[in-house]
Each structure stands twice: as structure tokens, then as C-alpha cells.
Scaffold this motif. Sequence first.
Motif, PDB file in Angstrom:
ATOM      1  N   LYS A  36      14.170 -31.953  16.713  1.00  0.00           N
ATOM      2  CA  LYS A  36      15.215 -31.915  17.742  1.00  0.00           C
ATOM      3  C   LYS A  36      15.781 -33.318  17.906  1.00  0.00           C
ATOM      4  O   LYS A  36      15.029 -34.277  18.030  1.00  0.00           O
ATOM      5  N   VAL A  37      17.099 -33.420  17.932  1.00  0.00           N
ATOM      6  CA  VAL A  37      17.768 -34.694  18.161  1.00  0.00           C
ATOM      7  C   VAL A  37      18.470 -34.616  19.505  1.00  0.00           C
ATOM      8  O   VAL A  37      19.363 -33.779  19.697  1.00  0.00           O
ATOM      9  N   ARG A  38      18.106 -35.471  20.446  1.00  0.00           N
ATOM     10  CA  ARG A  38      18.746 -35.470  21.756  1.00  0.00           C
ATOM     11  C   ARG A  38      20.091 -36.182  21.656  1.00  0.00           C
ATOM     12  O   ARG A  38      20.187 -37.281  21.119  1.00  0.00           O
ATOM     13  N   VAL A  39      21.121 -35.521  22.173  1.00  0.00           N
ATOM     14  CA  VAL A  39      22.479 -36.055  22.113  1.00  0.00           C
ATOM     15  C   VAL A  39      23.097 -36.048  23.506  1.00  0.00           C
ATOM     16  O   VAL A  39      22.607 -35.382  24.417  1.00  0.00           O
ATOM     17  N   ARG A  40      24.176 -36.800  23.657  1.00  0.00           N
ATOM     18  CA  ARG A  40      24.840 -36.843  24.960  1.00  0.00           C
ATOM     19  C   ARG A  40      25.609 -35.565  25.234  1.00  0.00           C
ATOM     20  O   ARG A  40      25.740 -35.133  26.374  1.00  0.00           O
ATOM     21  N   ASP A  41      26.153 -34.955  24.164  1.00  0.00           N
ATOM     22  CA  ASP A  41      26.964 -33.745  24.326  1.00  0.00           C
ATOM     23  C   ASP A  41      26.793 -32.871  23.089  1.00  0.00           C
ATOM     24  O   ASP A  41      27.306 -33.192  22.016  1.00  0.00           O
ATOM     25  N   ARG A  42      26.048 -31.781  23.242  1.00  0.00           N
ATOM     26  CA  ARG A  42      25.779 -30.929  22.086  1.00  0.00           C
ATOM     27  C   ARG A  42      27.027 -30.261  21.534  1.00  0.00           C
ATOM     28  O   ARG A  42      27.036 -29.816  20.380  1.00  0.00           O
ATOM     29  N   ALA A  69      19.436 -33.745  -3.017  1.00  0.00           N
ATOM     30  CA  ALA A  69      18.402 -34.670  -3.478  1.00  0.00           C
ATOM     31  C   ALA A  69      16.986 -34.134  -3.285  1.00  0.00           C
ATOM     32  O   ALA A  69      16.027 -34.713  -3.804  1.00  0.00           O
ATOM     33  N   ALA A  70      16.833 -33.050  -2.540  1.00  0.00           N
ATOM     34  CA  ALA A  70      15.501 -32.506  -2.247  1.00  0.00           C
ATOM     35  C   ALA A  70      15.193 -31.347  -3.192  1.00  0.00           C
ATOM     36  O   ALA A  70      16.024 -30.445  -3.362  1.00  0.00           O
ATOM     37  N   PRO A  71      14.016 -31.316  -3.816  1.00  0.00           N
ATOM     38  CA  PRO A  71      13.665 -30.195  -4.703  1.00  0.00           C
ATOM     39  C   PRO A  71      13.548 -28.890  -3.924  1.00  0.00           C
ATOM     40  O   PRO A  71      12.765 -28.790  -2.983  1.00  0.00           O
ATOM     41  N   GLY A  72      14.359 -27.892  -4.304  1.00  0.00           N
ATOM     42  CA  GLY A  72      14.350 -26.608  -3.595  1.00  0.00           C
ATOM     43  C   GLY A  72      14.838 -26.724  -2.173  1.00  0.00           C
ATOM     44  O   GLY A  72      14.443 -25.931  -1.313  1.00  0.00           O
ATOM     45  N   GLY A  73      15.704 -27.686  -1.889  1.00  0.00           N
ATOM     46  CA  GLY A  73      16.096 -27.988  -0.522  1.00  0.00           C
ATOM     47  C   GLY A  73      17.047 -26.985   0.111  1.00  0.00           C
ATOM     48  O   GLY A  73      17.898 -26.396  -0.565  1.00  0.00           O
ATOM     49  N   ARG A  74      16.869 -26.794   1.401  1.00  0.00           N
ATOM     50  CA  ARG A  74      17.797 -26.046   2.256  1.00  0.00           C
ATOM     51  C   ARG A  74      17.708 -26.654   3.643  1.00  0.00           C
ATOM     52  O   ARG A  74      16.608 -26.897   4.143  1.00  0.00           O
ATOM     53  N   ALA A  75      18.857 -26.914   4.267  1.00  0.00           N
ATOM     54  CA  ALA A  75      18.835 -27.504   5.603  1.00  0.00           C
ATOM     55  C   ALA A  75      20.106 -27.137   6.350  1.00  0.00           C
ATOM     56  O   ALA A  75      21.151 -26.894   5.745  1.00  0.00           O
ATOM     57  N   PHE A  76      19.995 -27.083   7.665  1.00  0.00           N
ATOM     58  CA  PHE A  76      21.151 -26.874   8.522  1.00  0.00           C
ATOM     59  C   PHE A  76      20.847 -27.461   9.887  1.00  0.00           C
ATOM     60  O   PHE A  76      19.686 -27.745  10.223  1.00  0.00           O
ATOM     61  N   VAL A  77      21.889 -27.636  10.695  1.00  0.00           N
ATOM     62  CA  VAL A  77      21.723 -28.084  12.081  1.00  0.00           C
ATOM     63  C   VAL A  77      22.554 -27.177  12.972  1.00  0.00           C
ATOM     64  O   VAL A  77      23.540 -26.591  12.534  1.00  0.00           O
ATOM     65  N   ARG A  78      22.117 -27.072  14.226  1.00  0.00           N
ATOM     66  CA  ARG A  78      22.880 -26.286  15.196  1.00  0.00           C
ATOM     67  C   ARG A  78      22.632 -26.847  16.587  1.00  0.00           C
ATOM     68  O   ARG A  78      21.512 -27.307  16.896  1.00  0.00           O
ATOM     69  N   PRO A  79      23.647 -26.827  17.442  1.00  0.00           N
ATOM     70  CA  PRO A  79      23.435 -27.268  18.822  1.00  0.00           C
ATOM     71  C   PRO A  79      22.621 -26.236  19.589  1.00  0.00           C
ATOM     72  O   PRO A  79      22.784 -25.021  19.405  1.00  0.00           O
ATOM     73  N   SER A  80      21.735 -26.705  20.443  1.00  0.00           N
ATOM     74  CA  SER A  80      20.951 -25.810  21.290  1.00  0.00           C
ATOM     75  C   SER A  80      21.871 -25.026  22.209  1.00  0.00           C
ATOM     76  O   SER A  80      22.942 -25.502  22.605  1.00  0.00           O
ATOM     77  N   GLY A  81      21.434 -23.845  22.592  1.00  0.00           N
ATOM     78  CA  GLY A  81      22.186 -23.052  23.544  1.00  0.00           C
ATOM     79  C   GLY A  81      21.846 -23.356  24.991  1.00  0.00           C
ATOM     80  O   GLY A  81      22.509 -22.857  25.896  1.00  0.00           O
ATOM     81  N   GLU A 138      20.247 -26.798  26.065  1.00  0.00           N
ATOM     82  CA  GLU A 138      20.074 -28.201  26.421  1.00  0.00           C
ATOM     83  C   GLU A 138      20.831 -29.069  25.434  1.00  0.00           C
ATOM     84  O   GLU A 138      21.217 -28.622  24.355  1.00  0.00           O
ATOM     85  N   ASP A 139      21.037 -30.342  25.797  1.00  0.00           N
ATOM     86  CA  ASP A 139      21.805 -31.255  24.955  1.00  0.00           C
ATOM     87  C   ASP A 139      20.926 -31.817  23.836  1.00  0.00           C
ATOM     88  O   ASP A 139      20.536 -32.993  23.823  1.00  0.00           O
ATOM     89  N   VAL A 140      20.596 -30.951  22.909  1.00  0.00           N
ATOM     90  CA  VAL A 140      19.893 -31.348  21.698  1.00  0.00           C
ATOM     91  C   VAL A 140      20.543 -30.639  20.512  1.00  0.00           C
ATOM     92  O   VAL A 140      21.178 -29.590  20.663  1.00  0.00           O
ATOM     93  N   VAL A 141      20.397 -31.242  19.343  1.00  0.00           N
ATOM     94  CA  VAL A 141      20.803 -30.610  18.093  1.00  0.00           C
ATOM     95  C   VAL A 141      19.528 -30.310  17.316  1.00  0.00           C
ATOM     96  O   VAL A 141      18.688 -31.197  17.107  1.00  0.00           O
ATOM     97  N   ARG A 195      22.861 -40.013  19.612  1.00  0.00           N
ATOM     98  CA  ARG A 195      21.655 -39.454  20.221  1.00  0.00           C
ATOM     99  C   ARG A 195      21.116 -40.357  21.305  1.00  0.00           C
ATOM    100  O   ARG A 195      21.477 -41.536  21.386  1.00  0.00           O
ATOM    101  N   THR A 196      20.249 -39.796  22.120  1.00  0.00           N
ATOM    102  CA  THR A 196      19.517 -40.588  23.117  1.00  0.00           C
ATOM    103  C   THR A 196      18.029 -40.561  22.829  1.00  0.00           C
ATOM    104  O   THR A 196      17.237 -41.045  23.604  1.00  0.00           O
ATOM    105  N   GLY A 197      17.634 -39.971  21.699  1.00  0.00           N
ATOM    106  CA  GLY A 197      16.218 -39.896  21.328  1.00  0.00           C
ATOM    107  C   GLY A 197      15.983 -38.693  20.468  1.00  0.00           C
ATOM    108  O   GLY A 197      16.819 -37.798  20.396  1.00  0.00           O
ATOM    109  N   ALA A 198      14.874 -38.634  19.778  1.00  0.00           N
ATOM    110  CA  ALA A 198      14.551 -37.497  18.920  1.00  0.00           C
ATOM    111  C   ALA A 198      13.060 -37.287  18.913  1.00  0.00           C
ATOM    112  O   ALA A 198      12.282 -38.222  19.035  1.00  0.00           O
ATOM    113  N   ARG A 199      12.665 -36.016  18.793  1.00  0.00           N
ATOM    114  CA  ARG A 199      11.234 -35.703  18.693  1.00  0.00           C
ATOM    115  C   ARG A 199      11.076 -34.385  17.970  1.00  0.00           C
ATOM    116  O   ARG A 199      11.984 -33.545  17.972  1.00  0.00           O
ATOM    117  N   PRO A 200       9.956 -34.139  17.310  1.00  0.00           N
ATOM    118  CA  PRO A 200       9.745 -32.862  16.624  1.00  0.00           C
ATOM    119  C   PRO A 200       9.548 -31.740  17.608  1.00  0.00           C
ATOM    120  O   PRO A 200       9.222 -31.977  18.748  1.00  0.00           O
TER     121      PRO A 200
END
Length: 535
Positions: A450-456, A484-496, A498-501, A530-535
Motif C-alpha cells: 500500500k502506498v499512502r498518497v495525498r489524493d487517491r 524486466a521481471a520473469p513471469g511478471g504481472r503487476a497493476f495498481v488501483r486506488p483504494s475505495g 482511504e487515500d492509498v494506492v 505519497r506520505t508513506g508506504a507499508r505492506p
Amino acid sequence: MDTSELKAASARYPKPPDLTPAYGTAGFRALADLLPSTVFRCGVLMVARSLKGGGNTGLVVTASHNPEADNGVKLVDPSGCMLEQAWESHADRLAAADTDEVVCAAVQELFRTEDIPYGTGVVMVAHDTRPSAAGLAAAAVAGVIALGGVAIPCGLLTTPQLHWMVRQANASAKHDEGAYFGALADGFATLVGRSPAPVQAVVVDCANGVGGAKLRALAERLGPQRLPLDVRNAGGAACSGGGLNDRCGAEHVQKERAVPIGCADIGVGGRCASLDGDADRIVFWTLADGGGMTLFDGDRIAALAALLVRDLLAALPADEHTPTVGVVQTAYANGASTAYLAGLGLAVVCTLTGVKHLHAAAEAFDAGIYFEANGHGTVLFGQRLVQRLHELPDDCEAARDLLALESMVNQAVGDALSGLLLVEAVLRQRGWGLAEWGALYTDLPSRQLKVRVRDRSVVRTTDAETRTVAPDGLQQAIDAAVQAAPGGRAFVRPSGTEDVVRVYAEADTQPAADALAAEVMRAVHDLAGRTGARP
């Protein structure tokens, strides 16, 4: 429309000046102290929805898996499902009104634009176990009464229970709590009645939420011989040193892969499950040899359900109409689960995150199965299939089992209690333990951050949230990291809520998945702030 009573009542629930409520994936959530105005206005809204829909609506005061200091409100349509999406904008406008006059004007506009007939709407109101819940439920009742509606206080219920009760009430069927427990218990008894498999006890962590008391009532209805349950973290005097969702529950287990508080004595191979705070999610888990946890999440529950439904439908007498069967997932579903389900010959659909999206997509099938990876899901049966099952002879065991499944599994929304019985019924029928369930497929290594942002809202997505269209450059950065990642798949989405991505990454190895997630997180940091990030 005379709004004098509404205006007077609204004045007792003023909106905090800095509060801007936003309807998320499942209603409103915030610190409990900020919510009386929002919940009051939701009571008003659901009277209007009742008048428009021509039946009872529902309102549950709960913040699900959030910390105990938070609260929220989930809204139930006359169908028993979540609030119709077209009405979410009405909820936003009403909740955000700055003055009592604006509240009244918003209600008048709602009645005009939706062509709502005047009358007496009925709203069923329930709440969870949070200290703030009863007071907020009273605010909801005040909102119902302010618009001339009838509030039916239902007291302490799980969210799925109220959904089920609204659906049953509008079908003129028995809809009290005893009928709910009876539907689940009787369906389970039918499904496991001929099973030769031994009965294994299940340890259930109830997140110190409302599910604890309700699961004990269901266990009493089932009887210990049919399904022995060891209920932990049941709340109240049964708390194990933590509060609601504190180091326990489905969210904790799924995201942290950590043993819940109060379950330290579980041995290797123990059969365990965790509910969330309002009991609409469930995940299973066990401790592995050599340490670590093996998680059986919503993807794996969907696989069991798909096996059961596929085999039972195949056992029905031939008919000119072959029932359609589909499994609905989100982008968070592990890629290995998607490949497994497709290998069963079933349609697999990817949709937006949020139960409302999965539920709508599942309704397109005669038998629609959906489970989010977080353990929220159910199995839906279309009316055409149910009617055909009732028309088949009484000695058709497959039809009897399908009807038992339709009764046992909540048809309105995901339900942790019925999900528990679903998993146990399939394992019992097949004579499987956790090892056989886990062997269906091997998860691809993944990581969520989770990446904390000012405005999701600066992050916008498309293609069922698998690609970003804003901010500029973010998708290109994600594509480069995936390449660059072997077998990689990734995406991001804004939380529904709170202000995190939220960041999701998969790869061929765990270190590669971790590295990919970290690289994508850095891209979000650089391009969205962002204002911070945590798993």
C-alpha cells in the motif's frame, strides 16, 4: 414536500465542517466520532430507496475489517444485494450536504429526479459489536423516522444476515434469525448426509467481532457431531487480549500471513479459518511443517465451489438448455487460480474490485461463482435453473444437492458463515483434507503493498483496474518493470475507502515478485506522490 421535520431532525446531527464523505466500494467509513450525520442521512436515503423499490431496504452500521475506532454504514437494496450503483451518487450528495437546508433540498431533488412516490418506506437496521455501533444505529433510525419511514431495529447481526433478511422479507418468506440458521444448517445436513469422510474439528478465529456469537448459535443448530467447531476470538469475555480486528481476523491472516492472537496453540496441520469483523469474509489456513502459514484464500474457495457446481450440474438429466456456469474474479486473483478454473472448462470473467461488480457479473450465469481473494464471495443460482431443479424428480440426488446448496449459500451477498459450511461440505463430500485442497494448483509468488498518497483520485484505471490512464507515465513505468521481471504481472488501483494506492505484483519467484512490487511502488511514489508506504 414538507421538509420541516427532516430539517429539525437533521439539526441534531450536524456534519463536521471538514468531513467530505465519499461512498466507497461498500458504503461509508471513517472514525466513528465523525459519522453521526452520515448515518442519519443514510437512514433518510434508504426510506427513499424503499419507496422507489417497493420493498424493505436495509442498513448495517459496521466498518467490517477496519480498526475498532472506525465505523461505517453498508446499505441494502430491496433485492437484498448492495445498494444499486446508480444510487451511490445520491448517497454522496446527501452525505456531503453542508447545512440542514441543503439536506432538505437534496432530498427534494432526489424525489423529483427518481420520480419517487410518497408513502411510508421501511428500513431494517442492524449493527455490529463496535462500542460506537448502537449510537450510530440510533442515528440511522432517527433518519428513517425524519422522512416518515418505519424503522425495524434488528439489533446485533452480521452484515450478510441483514442482507439475507431483507431479501427474504421482500419475497414474503420467513426472515428471522432462526430461519437464517435453519436454511444454512438444513442445507449443510443434506450436502454431507451421505458423506463417509470423518469429521474434523475446525478452529475459527472470529476477529472479536459479531461473527463469534452468531457462529456459536449456528454450531448449536448443527450439533457437534455434524461439524465440531472451536470458536476463538469471539469478542466480549472471550477476547484473547486484542480488540476487534486487532491482530486477528481474515484481513490480518490474508494480508500479514500471521497466526491470529489467541491461536498460538494450534499445531501443524490444524484446520483453521478466520472471519472478518462483520462476518462477510472468510479465509482458511494451517501451519506448515518447518514453520510458516499455508493460506487458503478466496481464490481457493472459488475452486472448491466450482468443482462442486460443475460435478452436480453434470449429473443432472440431459436437457435442451445446458446451464451456463461462470466464475468471476478480480485482477487480484492469483494467475494460477485463473488457469486452473479455465482448465475446468468454465467461463472465467475479470471485473472491477468490489463485491457489487462481481455480484452483477455472476448474475449473468445460471450458476455464477464469485470470490474475491480476500474471502468475500458466494454462489448464485439463476431463477431458470432453480425452477428446473424443483421440477426434477425427488430421487434426483444432484438436483437435491444443488437446491440444498442454493439454500445454504447466501444468495444476496458474501457470507462467512455459509462460506465455512460450503468449504466443509465440499471437503467432506470428496473425502479431502487441506493437503488435497492445496494440491489443486500452486500459487504464483505474489506481493501486495500500500502506498499512502495525498489524493487517491489522481490514479485512474481501466480494463478492470489492470491498467492506469493517469497520472501520465505511470502505466509505462509499470510496463517496464513487468517486462524486466520473469513471469511478471503487476497493476495498481486506488483504494475505495482511504487515500492509498494498492500495488499487486506476481512473478516466477518470490524475490522477483517482491522486487517487482517495490519497483512499482517507487513509480507510484514518483508519479502520484505519497506520505508513506507499508505492506
